[in-house]
Design an enzyme around this catalytic site. Sequence first.
Site, PDB file in Angstrom:
ATOM      1  N   LYS A 227     -11.230   2.094  25.844  1.00  0.00           N
ATOM      2  CA  LYS A 227     -10.871   0.993  26.752  1.00  0.00           C
ATOM      3  C   LYS A 227     -12.096   0.217  27.221  1.00  0.00           C
ATOM      4  O   LYS A 227     -12.071  -1.024  27.300  1.00  0.00           O
ATOM      5  CB  LYS A 227     -10.097   1.548  27.948  1.00  0.00           C
ATOM      6  CG  LYS A 227      -8.703   2.041  27.577  1.00  0.00           C
ATOM      7  CD  LYS A 227      -7.954   2.591  28.789  1.00  0.00           C
ATOM      8  CE  LYS A 227      -6.539   2.987  28.416  1.00  0.00           C
ATOM      9  NZ  LYS A 227      -5.757   3.485  29.574  1.00  0.00           N
TER      10      LYS A 227
ATOM     11  N   ASP B  88     -17.506  15.952  37.463  1.00  0.00           N
ATOM     12  CA  ASP B  88     -18.168  15.422  36.263  1.00  0.00           C
ATOM     13  C   ASP B  88     -17.916  16.264  35.014  1.00  0.00           C
ATOM     14  O   ASP B  88     -18.718  16.240  34.079  1.00  0.00           O
ATOM     15  CB  ASP B  88     -19.668  15.278  36.505  1.00  0.00           C
ATOM     16  CG  ASP B  88     -20.354  16.620  36.763  1.00  0.00           C
ATOM     17  OD1 ASP B  88     -19.649  17.601  37.095  1.00  0.00           O
ATOM     18  OD2 ASP B  88     -21.591  16.689  36.630  1.00  0.00           O
TER      19      ASP B  88
ATOM     20  N   ARG C 254     -21.406   6.277  44.538  1.00  0.00           N
ATOM     21  CA  ARG C 254     -22.730   6.607  45.062  1.00  0.00           C
ATOM     22  C   ARG C 254     -23.747   5.658  44.431  1.00  0.00           C
ATOM     23  O   ARG C 254     -23.910   5.635  43.211  1.00  0.00           O
ATOM     24  CB  ARG C 254     -23.085   8.068  44.755  1.00  0.00           C
ATOM     25  CG  ARG C 254     -22.190   9.077  45.445  1.00  0.00           C
ATOM     26  CD  ARG C 254     -22.652  10.511  45.220  1.00  0.00           C
ATOM     27  NE  ARG C 254     -22.467  10.946  43.839  1.00  0.00           N
ATOM     28  CZ  ARG C 254     -21.336  11.441  43.360  1.00  0.00           C
ATOM     29  NH1 ARG C 254     -20.266  11.538  44.136  1.00  0.00           N
ATOM     30  NH2 ARG C 254     -21.259  11.825  42.096  1.00  0.00           N
TER      31      ARG C 254
ATOM     32  N   GLU D 148     -16.519  11.199  36.023  1.00  0.00           N
ATOM     33  CA  GLU D 148     -17.655  10.500  36.637  1.00  0.00           C
ATOM     34  C   GLU D 148     -18.207   9.487  35.642  1.00  0.00           C
ATOM     35  O   GLU D 148     -18.512   9.828  34.501  1.00  0.00           O
ATOM     36  CB  GLU D 148     -18.757  11.478  37.034  1.00  0.00           C
ATOM     37  CG  GLU D 148     -19.935  10.783  37.720  1.00  0.00           C
ATOM     38  CD  GLU D 148     -21.069  11.728  38.061  1.00  0.00           C
ATOM     39  OE1 GLU D 148     -21.225  12.071  39.238  1.00  0.00           O
ATOM     40  OE2 GLU D 148     -21.801  12.125  37.120  1.00  0.00           O
TER      41      GLU D 148
ATOM     42  N   ILE E 137     -35.659  10.899  29.640  1.00  0.00           N
ATOM     43  CA  ILE E 137     -36.936  11.617  29.598  1.00  0.00           C
ATOM     44  C   ILE E 137     -37.008  12.667  30.707  1.00  0.00           C
ATOM     45  O   ILE E 137     -37.407  13.811  30.485  1.00  0.00           O
ATOM     46  CB  ILE E 137     -38.117  10.628  29.736  1.00  0.00           C
ATOM     47  CG1 ILE E 137     -38.136   9.628  28.576  1.00  0.00           C
ATOM     48  CG2 ILE E 137     -39.444  11.387  29.816  1.00  0.00           C
ATOM     49  CD1 ILE E 137     -38.234  10.248  27.205  1.00  0.00           C
ATOM     50  N   GLU E 138     -36.599  12.276  31.922  1.00  0.00           N
ATOM     51  CA  GLU E 138     -36.633  13.198  33.057  1.00  0.00           C
ATOM     52  C   GLU E 138     -35.719  14.392  32.805  1.00  0.00           C
ATOM     53  O   GLU E 138     -36.056  15.537  33.133  1.00  0.00           O
ATOM     54  CB  GLU E 138     -36.199  12.444  34.326  1.00  0.00           C
ATOM     55  CG  GLU E 138     -36.461  13.182  35.632  1.00  0.00           C
ATOM     56  CD  GLU E 138     -35.288  14.018  36.100  1.00  0.00           C
ATOM     57  OE1 GLU E 138     -35.463  14.807  37.047  1.00  0.00           O
ATOM     58  OE2 GLU E 138     -34.188  13.897  35.503  1.00  0.00           O
TER      59      GLU E 138
ATOM     60  N   ASN F   2     -31.829   4.190  31.989  1.00  0.00           N
ATOM     61  CA  ASN F   2     -31.325   5.242  31.110  1.00  0.00           C
ATOM     62  C   ASN F   2     -32.466   5.905  30.345  1.00  0.00           C
ATOM     63  O   ASN F   2     -32.469   7.119  30.155  1.00  0.00           O
ATOM     64  CB  ASN F   2     -30.303   4.680  30.126  1.00  0.00           C
ATOM     65  CG  ASN F   2     -29.592   5.778  29.365  1.00  0.00           C
ATOM     66  OD1 ASN F   2     -28.828   6.550  29.926  1.00  0.00           O
ATOM     67  ND2 ASN F   2     -29.854   5.871  28.067  1.00  0.00           N
TER      68      ASN F   2
ATOM     69  N   ARG G  39     -15.828  -4.702  26.541  1.00  0.00           N
ATOM     70  CA  ARG G  39     -17.049  -5.367  26.057  1.00  0.00           C
ATOM     71  C   ARG G  39     -16.713  -6.379  24.962  1.00  0.00           C
ATOM     72  O   ARG G  39     -17.178  -7.524  24.979  1.00  0.00           O
ATOM     73  CB  ARG G  39     -18.036  -4.327  25.516  1.00  0.00           C
ATOM     74  CG  ARG G  39     -19.179  -4.944  24.695  1.00  0.00           C
ATOM     75  CD  ARG G  39     -20.136  -3.890  24.172  1.00  0.00           C
ATOM     76  NE  ARG G  39     -20.947  -4.418  23.081  1.00  0.00           N
ATOM     77  CZ  ARG G  39     -21.967  -5.246  23.237  1.00  0.00           C
ATOM     78  NH1 ARG G  39     -22.303  -5.661  24.433  1.00  0.00           N
ATOM     79  NH2 ARG G  39     -22.646  -5.685  22.201  1.00  0.00           N
TER      80      ARG G  39
END
Length: 222
Positions: A22, A72, A105, A139, A153-154, A148, A27
Amino acid sequence: MTENWDVFLMPYQQAVDELKIKLRSARKEFLERGEHSPIEYVTGRVKTIDSIKEKMQRRYIAENVLEKDMQDIAGLRIQTQFVEDIYEVADLLHQREDLRVIEERDYVTNSKSSGYRSYHVVVEYPIQLTTGQKNILAEIQIRTLAMNFWSTIEHSLNYKYQGDFPEEINDRLKRAAEASFMLDEEMSKIRGEIQEAQQYFTVQKKNKNKTSQDNENESVDK
């Protein structure tokens, strides 16, 4: 409830699959109208069993409230080109009638101490099973391409250090997060020019493809 994990997770996978279709269709809709799409990429996953069990222990989540308290298990990620697109996507989610936004959030304007930036939306999405309708929590993380990259990387480093980063790496990550956000801010300043160039490229590509198709059709007719 979780004795058969395959059965338990199946509705979550269905929710992820349907939402990906969806959101990718949304897009395509923007692009077909010749408009800028706030959605650049859509990915999704269902949390692994090991990850669910680890989070249950870490957050003291009982099995009988797992579906409600772990929001999530079904996760989607929407990447955008610009920071402004993040909030446009959030508005689009609010406007949809096939899901219900139940929590948000904003870690974009209120980044975490680590430098993490993203916009999290928890939605309730109904799926149809042979046993009837089931409401699934999912989520949706919305972030720019730059955000992103930093987050990926983190996340990789977190596996190595289990969140306990050496001070030097922690400092560099924070500086990288600041640089990433500065990049987003600079791109926002020339957003109009970028979108105009992208639309021009899209129109030229469509015209080229149409000409190529017309030539092929003429060749077949002969």
